[in-house]
Write a protein that holds these residues in place. Structure first.
Motif, PDB file in Angstrom:
ATOM      1  N   ARG A  34       2.892  12.058   7.770  1.00 45.76           N
ATOM      2  CA  ARG A  34       2.680  11.168   8.914  1.00 45.76           C
ATOM      3  C   ARG A  34       2.195   9.788   8.450  1.00 45.76           C
ATOM      4  O   ARG A  34       2.623   8.758   8.951  1.00 45.76           O
ATOM      5  CB  ARG A  34       1.679  11.814   9.848  1.00 45.76           C
ATOM      6  CG  ARG A  34       1.533  11.143  11.153  1.00 45.76           C
ATOM      7  CD  ARG A  34       0.604  11.948  12.015  1.00 45.76           C
ATOM      8  NE  ARG A  34       0.590  11.433  13.359  1.00 45.76           N
ATOM      9  CZ  ARG A  34      -0.123  11.930  14.321  1.00 45.76           C
ATOM     10  NH1 ARG A  34      -0.868  12.987  14.109  1.00 45.76           N
ATOM     11  NH2 ARG A  34      -0.097  11.402  15.516  1.00 45.76           N
ATOM     12  N   ALA A  35       1.271   9.793   7.484  1.00 44.51           N
ATOM     13  CA  ALA A  35       0.743   8.525   6.973  1.00 44.51           C
ATOM     14  C   ALA A  35       1.841   7.720   6.274  1.00 44.51           C
ATOM     15  O   ALA A  35       1.916   6.498   6.434  1.00 44.51           O
ATOM     16  CB  ALA A  35      -0.413   8.786   6.012  1.00 44.51           C
ATOM     17  N   ARG A  37       5.040   7.746   6.913  1.00 46.13           N
ATOM     18  CA  ARG A  37       5.895   7.161   7.952  1.00 46.13           C
ATOM     19  C   ARG A  37       5.204   5.976   8.628  1.00 46.13           C
ATOM     20  O   ARG A  37       5.827   4.966   8.925  1.00 46.13           O
ATOM     21  CB  ARG A  37       6.265   8.217   8.994  1.00 46.13           C
ATOM     22  CG  ARG A  37       7.266   9.223   8.498  1.00 46.13           C
ATOM     23  CD  ARG A  37       7.748  10.115   9.648  1.00 46.13           C
ATOM     24  NE  ARG A  37       8.434  11.260   9.136  1.00 46.13           N
ATOM     25  CZ  ARG A  37       7.954  12.495   9.127  1.00 46.13           C
ATOM     26  NH1 ARG A  37       6.774  12.759   9.614  1.00 46.13           N
ATOM     27  NH2 ARG A  37       8.662  13.482   8.628  1.00 46.13           N
ATOM     28  N   TRP A  38       3.906   6.123   8.881  1.00 45.75           N
ATOM     29  CA  TRP A  38       3.166   5.043   9.541  1.00 45.75           C
ATOM     30  C   TRP A  38       3.089   3.823   8.628  1.00 45.75           C
ATOM     31  O   TRP A  38       3.263   2.692   9.080  1.00 45.75           O
ATOM     32  CB  TRP A  38       1.769   5.527   9.935  1.00 45.75           C
ATOM     33  CG  TRP A  38       1.027   4.498  10.713  1.00 45.75           C
ATOM     34  CD1 TRP A  38       1.213   4.135  12.007  1.00 45.75           C
ATOM     35  CD2 TRP A  38      -0.041   3.666  10.224  1.00 45.75           C
ATOM     36  NE1 TRP A  38       0.342   3.140  12.359  1.00 45.75           N
ATOM     37  CE2 TRP A  38      -0.441   2.832  11.289  1.00 45.75           C
ATOM     38  CE3 TRP A  38      -0.685   3.556   8.997  1.00 45.75           C
ATOM     39  CZ2 TRP A  38      -1.453   1.903  11.153  1.00 45.75           C
ATOM     40  CZ3 TRP A  38      -1.698   2.632   8.869  1.00 45.75           C
ATOM     41  CH2 TRP A  38      -2.070   1.813   9.952  1.00 45.75           C
ATOM     42  N   TYR A  39       2.835   4.042   7.327  1.00 40.78           N
ATOM     43  CA  TYR A  39       2.806   2.926   6.381  1.00 40.78           C
ATOM     44  C   TYR A  39       4.147   2.193   6.367  1.00 40.78           C
ATOM     45  O   TYR A  39       4.201   0.968   6.291  1.00 40.78           O
ATOM     46  CB  TYR A  39       2.484   3.407   4.964  1.00 40.78           C
ATOM     47  CG  TYR A  39       1.055   3.859   4.722  1.00 40.78           C
ATOM     48  CD1 TYR A  39       0.028   3.543   5.604  1.00 40.78           C
ATOM     49  CD2 TYR A  39       0.726   4.602   3.596  1.00 40.78           C
ATOM     50  CE1 TYR A  39      -1.269   3.960   5.366  1.00 40.78           C
ATOM     51  CE2 TYR A  39      -0.568   5.009   3.345  1.00 40.78           C
ATOM     52  CZ  TYR A  39      -1.566   4.693   4.238  1.00 40.78           C
ATOM     53  OH  TYR A  39      -2.854   5.097   3.996  1.00 40.78           O
ATOM     54  N   THR A  41       6.315   2.103   8.853  1.00 42.54           N
ATOM     55  CA  THR A  41       6.477   1.437  10.146  1.00 42.54           C
ATOM     56  C   THR A  41       5.711   0.123  10.188  1.00 42.54           C
ATOM     57  O   THR A  41       6.185  -0.871  10.733  1.00 42.54           O
ATOM     58  CB  THR A  41       5.996   2.360  11.282  1.00 42.54           C
ATOM     59  OG1 THR A  41       6.779   3.553  11.249  1.00 42.54           O
ATOM     60  CG2 THR A  41       6.140   1.707  12.639  1.00 42.54           C
ATOM     61  N   THR A  42       4.528   0.098   9.605  1.00 45.27           N
ATOM     62  CA  THR A  42       3.705  -1.110   9.633  1.00 45.27           C
ATOM     63  C   THR A  42       4.057  -2.102   8.534  1.00 45.27           C
ATOM     64  O   THR A  42       3.521  -3.207   8.510  1.00 45.27           O
ATOM     65  CB  THR A  42       2.214  -0.750   9.511  1.00 45.27           C
ATOM     66  OG1 THR A  42       1.985  -0.082   8.263  1.00 45.27           O
ATOM     67  CG2 THR A  42       1.759   0.116  10.669  1.00 45.27           C
ATOM     68  N   ARG A  47      10.608   0.733   3.825  1.00 49.55           N
ATOM     69  CA  ARG A  47      11.306   1.794   4.569  1.00 49.55           C
ATOM     70  C   ARG A  47      12.055   2.673   3.558  1.00 49.55           C
ATOM     71  O   ARG A  47      12.266   2.256   2.420  1.00 49.55           O
ATOM     72  CB  ARG A  47      12.276   1.189   5.566  1.00 49.55           C
ATOM     73  CG  ARG A  47      11.547   0.406   6.647  1.00 49.55           C
ATOM     74  CD  ARG A  47      12.292   0.539   7.941  1.00 49.55           C
ATOM     75  NE  ARG A  47      11.577  -0.134   9.005  1.00 49.55           N
ATOM     76  CZ  ARG A  47      10.899   0.504   9.945  1.00 49.55           C
ATOM     77  NH1 ARG A  47      10.863   1.803   9.953  1.00 49.55           N
ATOM     78  NH2 ARG A  47      10.279  -0.160  10.891  1.00 49.55           N
TER      79      ARG A  47
END
Length: 189
Positions: A34-35, A37-39, A41-42, A47
């Motif tokens: 999850r982290a 993917r969040w990294y 995204t931000t 990507r």
């Protein structure tokens, strides 16, 4: 290329040496799926490099970025500070911060399925030629018949044509009137 689970395993192995964890205890020592993917995204981490179906694939640069982020967090930096420092960093700069053991940097295994092209990185294709012009439609002429019927013709009839058209249309008009689809003008007079 690595899947996200394989990438997280390599990050954990890279951080096993010389990593004391985040000083305040509010941050995970090792990023989870999850982290990651969040990294991404931000914008803290690039990507995924490619996709195999719906599976994201990552490479050595992602490993360097994630380990560098965790090392900077362990040094007390905020994510905003880390992002400002690492944005656009070269692989060499990331490697000096991350200090990932060489055996973990081994080339990621090649993707088993064809990798989708990065269409956004390619030059735009030449625009398609415009479609051919549709043929010009002939102007329509309307001829009023009895019972409220109107006949549309793709051309202009001559005055002599009107009587012939009315005579030829009479059997159809009688049928339509008998079925109640037209009004009989003779009844309405």
């Amino acid at each position: 290329m690595w899947t996200i689970d394989e990438l997280v395993e390599r990050v954990a192995a890279a951080l096993a040496a010389e990593y004391s964890g985040a000083p305040n205890g509010r941050v995970r020592d090792v990023p989870d799926r999850r982290a990651v993917r969040w990294y991404a995204t931000t914008g803290l981490v690039d990507r995924p490099s490619a996709m195999r179906g719906r599976t994201a694939l990552y490479d050595t640069r992602h490993l360097l970025q994630l380990v560098a982020v965790k090392r900077r967090q362990a040094a007390g930096s905020t994510l905003a500070e880390i992002q400002a420092e690492l944005a656009g960093a070269t692989d060499a700069a990331l490697a000096s911060i991350a200090r990932v053991p060489e055996d973990l940097l081994g080339e990621p295994r090649p993707a088993t399925a064809p990798v989708r092209p990065r269409f956004w990185a390619e030059a735009p294709a030449a625009p398609a030629p415009p479609p051919p012009e549709p043929p010009k439609a002939a102007p329509l002429s309307a001829i009023a018949l009895t019972g409220g019927a109107v006949l549309l013709l793709p051309g202009a009839p001559t005055p002599a044509d009107y009587q012939d058209i009315a005579t030829a249309a009479q059997p159809l008009l009688d049928l339509l009137t008998a079925r109640g689809l037209l009004t009989d003008e003779r009844d309405s007079r």
